[in-house]
Design an enzyme around this catalytic site. Structure first.
Site, PDB file in Angstrom:
ATOM      1  N   ASP A 125      -7.206  -7.377   2.889  1.00 20.46           N
ATOM      2  CA  ASP A 125      -6.120  -7.565   3.854  1.00 20.46           C
ATOM      3  C   ASP A 125      -6.496  -6.889   5.152  1.00 20.46           C
ATOM      4  OD1 ASP A 125      -5.515  -4.758   2.612  1.00 20.46           O
ATOM      5  OD2 ASP A 125      -4.331  -4.844   4.441  1.00 20.46           O
ATOM      6  N   ASP A 162       0.863  -1.176   0.000  1.00 17.93           N
ATOM      7  CA  ASP A 162       0.000   0.000   0.000  1.00 17.93           C
ATOM      8  C   ASP A 162       0.896   1.220   0.000  1.00 17.93           C
ATOM      9  OD1 ASP A 162       0.623   0.155   2.633  1.00 17.93           O
ATOM     10  OD2 ASP A 162      -1.362  -0.360   3.369  1.00 17.93           O
ATOM     11  N   SER A 163       0.319   2.372  -0.350  1.00 17.75           N
ATOM     12  CA  SER A 163       1.137   3.519  -0.739  1.00 17.75           C
ATOM     13  C   SER A 163       1.820   4.196   0.437  1.00 17.75           C
ATOM     14  CB  SER A 163       0.249   4.541  -1.423  1.00 17.75           C
ATOM     15  OG  SER A 163      -0.667   5.060  -0.478  1.00 17.75           O
ATOM     16  N   CYS A 179      -5.251 -26.317  11.584  1.00 20.64           N
ATOM     17  CA  CYS A 179      -3.982 -25.594  11.694  1.00 20.64           C
ATOM     18  C   CYS A 179      -3.030 -26.304  12.662  1.00 20.64           C
ATOM     19  CB  CYS A 179      -4.214 -24.143  12.109  1.00 20.64           C
ATOM     20  SG  CYS A 179      -4.308 -23.882  13.884  1.00 20.64           S
ATOM     21  N   HIS A 229      -3.072 -19.837  14.208  1.00 19.76           N
ATOM     22  CA  HIS A 229      -4.497 -20.189  14.186  1.00 19.76           C
ATOM     23  C   HIS A 229      -5.360 -19.075  13.589  1.00 19.76           C
ATOM     24  CE1 HIS A 229      -8.473 -21.527  15.183  1.00 19.76           C
ATOM     25  NE2 HIS A 229      -8.683 -20.337  15.728  1.00 19.76           N
ATOM     26  N   CYS A 256      -4.155 -26.048  16.425  1.00 16.54           N
ATOM     27  CA  CYS A 256      -5.298 -26.869  16.859  1.00 16.54           C
ATOM     28  C   CYS A 256      -5.023 -28.359  16.746  1.00 16.54           C
ATOM     29  CB  CYS A 256      -6.538 -26.490  16.058  1.00 16.54           C
ATOM     30  SG  CYS A 256      -7.044 -24.789  16.356  1.00 16.54           S
ATOM     31  N   CYS A 265     -10.592 -27.356  13.259  1.00 16.45           N
ATOM     32  CA  CYS A 265      -9.542 -26.595  12.587  1.00 16.45           C
ATOM     33  C   CYS A 265      -8.328 -27.483  12.275  1.00 16.45           C
ATOM     34  CB  CYS A 265      -9.107 -25.419  13.463  1.00 16.45           C
ATOM     35  SG  CYS A 265      -7.861 -24.373  12.690  1.00 16.45           S
TER      36      CYS A 265
HETATM   37 ZN   LIG Z   1      -6.543 -23.649  14.417  1.00 13.97          ZN
END
Ligand SMILES: [Zn+2]
Length: 372
Positions: free
Chosen positions: A269, A90-91, A309, A338, A312, A307
């Protein structure tokens, strides 16, 4: 021109692929906030493993430290950070305008570094030059942040942003020409649509930005999800369909992800997910929890059963609670893995649901469970 293929449409929503010089982004996609060329508490290996497709760094922060020349010397942002995938910058407008003593004129913005008080000046041209040195695939035009949310201030910011956009486009053309001569990779410019919550300003800004024929569009100055659907409907009905759109700084709340995709944004974002993670505020399908709460002391279940990830799959809430209570660095790492995975994966699920026609079912189920 930046190549963007749309695979499927559903109202304003689209499923597509942005082809950047550093790889493809399957959209809709959540872009990781790598403000200073790193996502806080995460390595680029973590980011790749959790499924992130792109990162967004901040020109203001990188110009102050380590400087855009150094990043160019390192072979550009993707190389310097070992991300080696698609990148955005971004600028810097947003951060500069948030500084205490900033002097704004038609020509430039003068400010003092928040680190050592050194004087800096940024113009639309210098923002483009710095972004080309930083070398992200996709740049944002230098935009003027409104002083307040009043109509007058929003209009002033929009008009200035449009004037600066003309200068960004001119400078970008010169820099693109130079890069071509030097056989350097292409870089692409997004115009930033302003106008706050005012429908007429948003429409005017969308028309103006579209008329400059940039490679894509950033939608800036949103701040709250209230009325975001209507605003995006206005803007994205006007912007050309065949170019990608990035929703700037939104995605902390899961509802932002659904509204953003439904109303025609391709990427977004936000620093929120990792910032909250570092404070122990963690997403679950039943809403956000504070892992520091005493009730997790003896809870030997994963943070989120569903989840996939690293956090988890391998650790319990009791362990995370202990890491946060003892202020271990690992607490921030696991929590960030996570939260970032949760948001990246939710946007990926939104993409799948748009492809197989189950978006509105998925949205209703997800949001009614998350927000009870
Ligand atoms: Zn997770």
């Amino acid at each position: 021109m930046l190549k963007f293929d749309i695979e499927k449409r559903n109202g304003l929503a689209r499923v597509g692929v942005i082809h950047t010089p550093h790889g493809d982004i399957k959209t809709p996609a959540f872009v990781g906030a790598a403000t200073r060329a790193t996502v806080k508490a995460l390595t680029m290996k973590n980011m790749r493993e959790l499924g992130s497709q792109a990162i967004l760094a901040n020109t203001y922060h990188l110009v102050l430290r380590p400087g855009s020349d150094l990043i160019k010397e390192a072979g550009g942002l993707a190389n310097f950070s070992n991300w080696n995938g698609p990148t955005f910058t971004d600028s810097g407008g947003f951060q500069i305008f948030s500084l205490p003593d900033v002097k704004i004129s038609e020509n430039s913005v003068k400010f003092k570094s928040h680190i050592d008080g050194r004087n800096f000046e940024m113009t639309p041209e210098s923002s483009m030059q710095d972004q080309w040195k930083i070398g992200a695939d996709i740049h944002m035009a230098f935009d003027h942040l409104a002083k307040s949310e009043s109509y007058e201030d929003m209009k002033e910011a929009m008009v200035r942003t449009h004037q600066w956009l003309d200068r960004c486009v001119n400078e970008n053309e010169k820099l693109a020409e130079e890069a071509k001569k030097n056989k350097e990779p292409e870089q692409f410019l997004y115009a930033v649509v302003q106008g706050g919550t005012f429908k007429d300003l948003r429409a005017e800004s969308a028309k103006y930005c579209a008329s400059k024929n940039p490679d894509g569009f950033g939608i800036g100055g949103v701040f709250t999800a209230d009325g975001m659907d209507e605003m995006l409907k206005t803007v994205n009905s006007i912007l050309p369909e065949d170019k990608p759109r990035h929703l700037l700084g939104m995605g902390q709340e899961p509802i932002d992800l659904f509204v953003g995709a439904e109303f025609g944004c391709d990427t977004l974002d936000c620093v929120g997910p990792t910032r909250m993670a570092r404070n122990g505020s963690l997403y679950t399908l039943d809403g956000r929890i504070n892992i520091k709460n005493a009730k997790y002391t003896h809870d030997f279940t994963p943070l989120m059963e569903e989840c996939d990830c690293e956090c988890c799959k391998n650790y319990t809430k009791a362990y995370l609670h202990h890491l946060f209570k003892t202020d271990e660095i690992t607490a921030k790492i696991l929590a960030s893995i996570h939260n970032e995975y949760f948001i990246v994966n939710t946007v990926d699920q939104i993409r799948s649901s748009l492809l197989n026609g189950s978006f509105s079912d998925y949205k209703t189920k997800f949001l009614s469970r998350y927000y009870h």
